[in-house]
Enzyme design. Structure first.
Site, PDB file in Angstrom:
ATOM      1  CE  LYS A   1      -2.870 -12.489  -3.678  1.00  0.00           C
ATOM      2  NZ  LYS A   1      -3.012 -12.104  -2.276  1.00  0.00           N
TER       3      LYS A   1
ATOM      4  CE  LYS B   1      -4.190  -1.799   0.741  1.00  0.00           C
ATOM      5  NZ  LYS B   1      -5.568  -1.678   0.887  1.00  0.00           N
TER       6      LYS B   1
ATOM      7  CE  LYS C   1     -11.965 -11.917  -0.860  1.00  0.00           C
ATOM      8  NZ  LYS C   1     -11.680 -11.969   0.581  1.00  0.00           N
TER       9      LYS C   1
END
Ligand code: TYM
Length: 322
Positions: free
Chosen positions: A190, A111, A193
């Protein structure tokens, strides 16, 4: 009997990465383990700030697990926030957790690297996860590879605690099945979501077909040989196709003749057949949310009874009982 525990975030539609990385192994462990399965709504709050979405996501995750065969009579199945003791333990563990340990965690670093403002909750995410694991004295934690580091943080914190305050926590082990450790998404990264590259488990036929057809493949002509080890379509087929079918597909890749369009159609049919019975069960379960709430409330009661025993011991060890 081993005590096995794992959790899942209700932050979006559960997908086949979640299924092979965690849900399927957990349902299988039900036969032979003392099993703890929970929906981590407090963790999901690090990314979901929408009341209705979180509530619906939690009920859906519960329905997903039950539809996939989890039997609440043979495990403890609950929602994380229904056992608030976990938040107290999280604080108690946080005072023993070095900043550097958390700064090295991928989820947080990713992040920050993307310039996304990370909250304190996101930074402290692994400590809450350690509390999840240690509160129930779990021995084994089945996860996908992306969560390995977080289980290692839990181990590290448990060892520090035991060294500082005396033997208190079981040291947990991650359990990762190498064949399903990283299920690839539509784009080969990968499946996640947060990358919008997932194949959700419970799509209806039409939407599922659309998703499968969107799997990205290279531009190698049909007749040319292809490398199966770098093809995400191949990796996904391998999860669902029987061995003899997979041998055929492998030969087509090596010798030429693998047509991506046909293979996608095969994959669509395999996934559709595999999840069709669970899809019907999920629909019935979601039609009766009170039944789901009842099951989760019972599970929380059982989980809480276990949690309070550990927490009392921890409080005592740390000097909070005077
Ligand atoms: P979450 O909700 O992101 O994912 C749930 C589980 O699915 C696995 N997974 C995958 N496995 C293989 N391939 C993939 N593409 C893939 N995507 C997801 C994850 O590794 C995970 O096992 N932090 C955890 C939730 C959690 C937890 C815990 C887990 C909170 N407390 C205590 C174990 C023990 C998470 O975010 O999972």
């Amino acid at each position: 009997m081993k005590r096995i525990l794992s959790g899942i975030q209700p932050s979006g539609k559960l997908h086949i990465g979640n299924y092979f990385g965690m849900m399927h192994p957990m349902v299988r462990h039900m036969e032979t383990a003392e099993l703890y399965v929970f929906i981590v709504d407090l963790h999901a709050l690090t990314s979901v700030h929408d009341r209705d979405r979180l509530r619906q996501g939690t009920l859906e995750a519960a329905a997903d697990f039950l539809a996939l065969g989890l039997d609440p009579e043979r495990c403890i199945f609950w929602v994380q926030s229904d056992v608030p003791e976990v938040c107290e333990l999280s604080w108690l563990l946080s005072v023993l957790t070095p900043m550097g340990l958390l700064e090295r965690c991928h989820a947080y670093k990713d992040k920050v690297a993307k310039n996304i403002a990370a909250s304190h909750g996101l930074f402290a995410y692994p400590v809450l996860m350690a509390a999840d694991i240690l509160l129930y004295q779990a021995e084994v934690v089945p996860v996908g590879k992306d969560q390995k580091q977080h289980v290692e943080v839990a181990r590290d914190i448990a060892i520090r605690f035991n060294n500082t305050f005396g033997e208190t926590f079981v040291i947990p082990e991650p359990e990762i099945d190498e064949t399903t450790a990283i299920v690839p998404g539509l784009d080969g990264q990968k499946m996640s979501k947060s990358y919008d590259n997932t194949i959700p488990i419970f799509l209806d036929e039409k939407a599922l077909r659309k998703r499968v057809m969107a799997i990205q493949t290279d531009a190698t002509p049909v007749e040319a040989p292809k490398d199966p080890s770098t093809c995400n379509l191949y990796a996904l087929l391998k999860l669902f196709a029987p061995e003899d079918k997979m041998r055929e597909v492998h030969d087509l890749y090596i010798n030429g003749g693998a047509a991506y369009g046909y293979l996608k159609q095969d994959l669509f049919e395999l996934i559709n057949d595999y999840f069709a019975p669970a899809r019907a069960r999920k629909k019935e379960l979601l039609d009766n949310p009170d039944y789901l709430r009842q099951i989760l409330a019972k599970g929380a009661e059982k989980a809480r009874a276990k949690a309070t025993v550990t927490l009392e011991r921890v409080r005592d060890r740390m000097g909070l009982k005077y």
